[in-house]
Design a protein around this motif. Sequence first.
Motif, PDB file in Angstrom:
ATOM      1  N   LEU A 210     -31.846  63.045 -11.894  1.00 38.15           N
ATOM      2  CA  LEU A 210     -31.617  63.987 -12.983  1.00 38.15           C
ATOM      3  C   LEU A 210     -32.935  64.716 -13.282  1.00 38.15           C
ATOM      4  CD1 LEU A 210     -29.403  61.744 -15.272  1.00 38.15           C
ATOM      5  CD2 LEU A 210     -28.665  63.657 -13.849  1.00 38.15           C
ATOM      6  N   PRO A 211     -32.935  66.031 -13.226  1.00 37.61           N
ATOM      7  CA  PRO A 211     -34.179  66.803 -13.368  1.00 37.61           C
ATOM      8  C   PRO A 211     -34.959  66.516 -14.646  1.00 37.61           C
ATOM      9  CG  PRO A 211     -32.410  68.228 -12.603  1.00 37.61           C
ATOM     10  CD  PRO A 211     -31.784  66.903 -12.952  1.00 37.61           C
ATOM     11  N   VAL A 212     -34.245  66.178 -15.732  1.00 34.36           N
ATOM     12  CA  VAL A 212     -34.918  65.924 -17.002  1.00 34.36           C
ATOM     13  C   VAL A 212     -35.874  64.735 -16.901  1.00 34.36           C
ATOM     14  CG1 VAL A 212     -33.129  64.406 -17.965  1.00 34.36           C
ATOM     15  CG2 VAL A 212     -34.518  65.817 -19.498  1.00 34.36           C
ATOM     16  N   GLY A 213     -35.680  63.858 -15.907  1.00 30.47           N
ATOM     17  CA  GLY A 213     -36.567  62.710 -15.729  1.00 30.47           C
ATOM     18  C   GLY A 213     -38.003  63.105 -15.443  1.00 30.47           C
ATOM     19  N   TYR A 214     -38.194  64.224 -14.760  1.00 31.24           N
ATOM     20  CA  TYR A 214     -39.551  64.702 -14.483  1.00 31.24           C
ATOM     21  C   TYR A 214     -40.243  65.145 -15.769  1.00 31.24           C
ATOM     22  CZ  TYR A 214     -38.008  64.757  -9.612  1.00 31.24           C
ATOM     23  OH  TYR A 214     -37.525  64.391  -8.377  1.00 31.24           O
TER      24      TYR A 214
ATOM     25  N   ARG B 179     -41.979  50.982 -28.656  1.00 29.56           N
ATOM     26  CA  ARG B 179     -40.963  51.975 -28.998  1.00 29.56           C
ATOM     27  C   ARG B 179     -41.262  53.311 -28.321  1.00 29.56           C
ATOM     28  NH1 ARG B 179     -40.962  50.637 -35.421  1.00 29.56           N
ATOM     29  NH2 ARG B 179     -39.669  48.765 -35.356  1.00 29.56           N
ATOM     30  N   VAL B 180     -42.519  53.733 -28.416  1.00 27.81           N
ATOM     31  CA  VAL B 180     -42.900  55.028 -27.844  1.00 27.81           C
ATOM     32  C   VAL B 180     -42.802  54.998 -26.321  1.00 27.81           C
ATOM     33  CG1 VAL B 180     -44.809  56.663 -27.560  1.00 27.81           C
ATOM     34  CG2 VAL B 180     -44.381  55.638 -29.797  1.00 27.81           C
ATOM     35  N   SER B 181     -43.311  53.942 -25.721  1.00 31.81           N
ATOM     36  CA  SER B 181     -43.384  53.885 -24.252  1.00 31.81           C
ATOM     37  C   SER B 181     -42.024  53.632 -23.600  1.00 31.81           C
ATOM     38  CB  SER B 181     -44.369  52.796 -23.812  1.00 31.81           C
ATOM     39  OG  SER B 181     -43.884  51.509 -24.134  1.00 31.81           O
ATOM     40  N   SER B 182     -41.011  53.319 -24.404  1.00 30.55           N
ATOM     41  CA  SER B 182     -39.682  53.130 -23.817  1.00 30.55           C
ATOM     42  C   SER B 182     -39.196  54.390 -23.112  1.00 30.55           C
ATOM     43  CB  SER B 182     -38.671  52.699 -24.887  1.00 30.55           C
ATOM     44  OG  SER B 182     -38.509  53.724 -25.856  1.00 30.55           O
ATOM     45  N   LEU B 183     -39.793  55.532 -23.435  1.00 26.73           N
ATOM     46  CA  LEU B 183     -39.431  56.777 -22.746  1.00 26.73           C
ATOM     47  C   LEU B 183     -39.790  56.714 -21.262  1.00 26.73           C
ATOM     48  CD1 LEU B 183     -38.201  59.585 -23.032  1.00 26.73           C
ATOM     49  CD2 LEU B 183     -40.470  60.451 -23.692  1.00 26.73           C
ATOM     50  N   LEU B 184     -40.815  55.944 -20.913  1.00 26.83           N
ATOM     51  CA  LEU B 184     -41.147  55.764 -19.491  1.00 26.83           C
ATOM     52  C   LEU B 184     -40.019  55.045 -18.761  1.00 26.83           C
ATOM     53  CD1 LEU B 184     -44.927  54.736 -19.437  1.00 26.83           C
ATOM     54  CD2 LEU B 184     -43.933  56.862 -18.576  1.00 26.83           C
ATOM     55  N   ALA B 185     -39.492  53.997 -19.379  1.00 28.83           N
ATOM     56  CA  ALA B 185     -38.378  53.263 -18.766  1.00 28.83           C
ATOM     57  C   ALA B 185     -37.146  54.153 -18.652  1.00 28.83           C
ATOM     58  CB  ALA B 185     -38.057  52.007 -19.585  1.00 28.83           C
ATOM     59  N   ILE B 186     -36.889  54.933 -19.691  1.00 35.09           N
ATOM     60  CA  ILE B 186     -35.758  55.866 -19.650  1.00 35.09           C
ATOM     61  C   ILE B 186     -35.928  56.843 -18.493  1.00 35.09           C
ATOM     62  CG2 ILE B 186     -34.669  57.788 -20.903  1.00 35.09           C
ATOM     63  CD1 ILE B 186     -35.339  56.189 -23.514  1.00 35.09           C
ATOM     64  N   SER B 187     -37.153  57.310 -18.289  1.00 38.86           N
ATOM     65  CA  SER B 187     -37.433  58.261 -17.206  1.00 38.86           C
ATOM     66  C   SER B 187     -37.149  57.654 -15.836  1.00 38.86           C
ATOM     67  CB  SER B 187     -38.891  58.732 -17.272  1.00 38.86           C
ATOM     68  OG  SER B 187     -39.144  59.371 -18.504  1.00 38.86           O
ATOM     69  N   VAL B 188     -37.429  56.369 -15.684  1.00 44.54           N
ATOM     70  CA  VAL B 188     -37.142  55.690 -14.418  1.00 44.54           C
ATOM     71  C   VAL B 188     -35.649  55.760 -14.122  1.00 44.54           C
ATOM     72  CG1 VAL B 188     -37.087  53.430 -13.277  1.00 44.54           C
ATOM     73  CG2 VAL B 188     -39.162  54.190 -14.448  1.00 44.54           C
ATOM     74  N   TYR B 189     -34.828  55.489 -15.124  1.00 41.40           N
ATOM     75  CA  TYR B 189     -33.371  55.525 -14.931  1.00 41.40           C
ATOM     76  C   TYR B 189     -32.882  56.947 -14.638  1.00 41.40           C
ATOM     77  CZ  TYR B 189     -32.832  50.650 -16.157  1.00 41.40           C
ATOM     78  OH  TYR B 189     -32.894  49.278 -16.137  1.00 41.40           O
ATOM     79  N   LEU B 190     -33.490  57.923 -15.283  1.00 43.42           N
ATOM     80  CA  LEU B 190     -33.118  59.311 -15.020  1.00 43.42           C
ATOM     81  C   LEU B 190     -33.480  59.721 -13.595  1.00 43.42           C
ATOM     82  CD1 LEU B 190     -34.300  60.865 -18.409  1.00 43.42           C
ATOM     83  CD2 LEU B 190     -31.937  60.490 -17.701  1.00 43.42           C
ATOM     84  N   LEU B 191     -34.635  59.258 -13.120  1.00 46.79           N
ATOM     85  CA  LEU B 191     -35.071  59.607 -11.765  1.00 46.79           C
ATOM     86  C   LEU B 191     -34.246  58.890 -10.702  1.00 46.79           C
ATOM     87  CD1 LEU B 191     -38.947  59.785 -12.243  1.00 46.79           C
ATOM     88  CD2 LEU B 191     -37.377  61.687 -11.813  1.00 46.79           C
ATOM     89  N   ILE B 192     -33.769  57.700 -11.013  1.00 44.20           N
ATOM     90  CA  ILE B 192     -32.889  57.001 -10.067  1.00 44.20           C
ATOM     91  C   ILE B 192     -31.680  57.879  -9.740  1.00 44.20           C
ATOM     92  CG2 ILE B 192     -31.258  55.074  -9.835  1.00 44.20           C
ATOM     93  CD1 ILE B 192     -33.322  53.354 -11.369  1.00 44.20           C
ATOM     94  N   ALA B 193     -31.157  58.542 -10.766  1.00 43.77           N
ATOM     95  CA  ALA B 193     -29.984  59.396 -10.586  1.00 43.77           C
ATOM     96  C   ALA B 193     -30.356  60.824 -10.193  1.00 43.77           C
ATOM     97  CB  ALA B 193     -29.154  59.412 -11.861  1.00 43.77           C
TER      98      ALA B 193
ATOM     99  N   PHE C  91     -26.513  57.642 -16.312  1.00 48.43           N
ATOM    100  CA  PHE C  91     -25.795  57.724 -17.585  1.00 48.43           C
ATOM    101  C   PHE C  91     -26.509  56.892 -18.648  1.00 48.43           C
ATOM    102  CE2 PHE C  91     -22.718  55.621 -20.410  1.00 48.43           C
ATOM    103  CZ  PHE C  91     -22.252  56.726 -21.114  1.00 48.43           C
ATOM    104  N   LEU C  92     -26.939  55.675 -18.280  1.00 45.58           N
ATOM    105  CA  LEU C  92     -27.698  54.848 -19.221  1.00 45.58           C
ATOM    106  C   LEU C  92     -28.984  55.554 -19.642  1.00 45.58           C
ATOM    107  CD1 LEU C  92     -27.379  51.255 -17.669  1.00 45.58           C
ATOM    108  CD2 LEU C  92     -26.053  52.270 -19.539  1.00 45.58           C
ATOM    109  N   GLY C  93     -29.629  56.218 -18.666  1.00 46.98           N
ATOM    110  CA  GLY C  93     -30.847  56.967 -18.972  1.00 46.98           C
ATOM    111  C   GLY C  93     -30.589  58.106 -19.947  1.00 46.98           C
TER     112      GLY C  93
END
Length: 198
Positions: A66-70, A50-64, A167-169
């Motif tokens: 999106l600065p928040v991914g960093y 559950r906690v580490s799912s934020l890493l996967a979310i960050s991958v999707y944000l960085l694909i797009a 958007f998914l991120g």
Amino acid sequence: MQNEVWLRPLVWMDYRLAVLFTVIIPLILLIWAFVQKAEAIQRLLIIYWRVSSLLAISVYLLIAALPVGYISGTIARILIPIGLWFWIDLNEEIDDQFSGALKLTFNSWRWAMTVYSVLGAIASIPFLRCAFVSGASTNPFCTILREPPLLFREYFHPNSTPQFLGFLGIVGLIFYFICLGYFVLFKLGKQGRSALPQ
């Protein structure tokens, strides 16, 4: 240009280690814990996922791009060790009730994951400026960190646009922080450092 020469191999090595430490090993441990009926280890690994799912979310944000991914990637590396060691009841149960190869392997992974996450959080600090610099999506220093997520997209989402994946991120990030906020504001005061409701 010189920064890119030495930085790119380190970024790719980090992503390879991330696949090993954050996906492959904990998945094997979770299956092993289910087979051995080691409930405390199962519960701690489920919390970890559950906690580490934020890493996967960050991958999707960085694909797009999106600065928040960093930022979310750095936060994930801070939250993972906290999630692995925070729970007094699970720590005691694992120490008292288990012995053998599963416990040894699990604790070895937990310590290795802690060291890896702390070092990764420190190493990611210079990239935080990419979240606040205009044109970060084209800045060579910042785009190096996006190369592995873009390769991930090529393998797993070749027909999806970066905007859709971003958007998914964003949706995942909002849901993640709603759940985290609910835990901190409502459950933490009641449960304390117990993984089970009191």
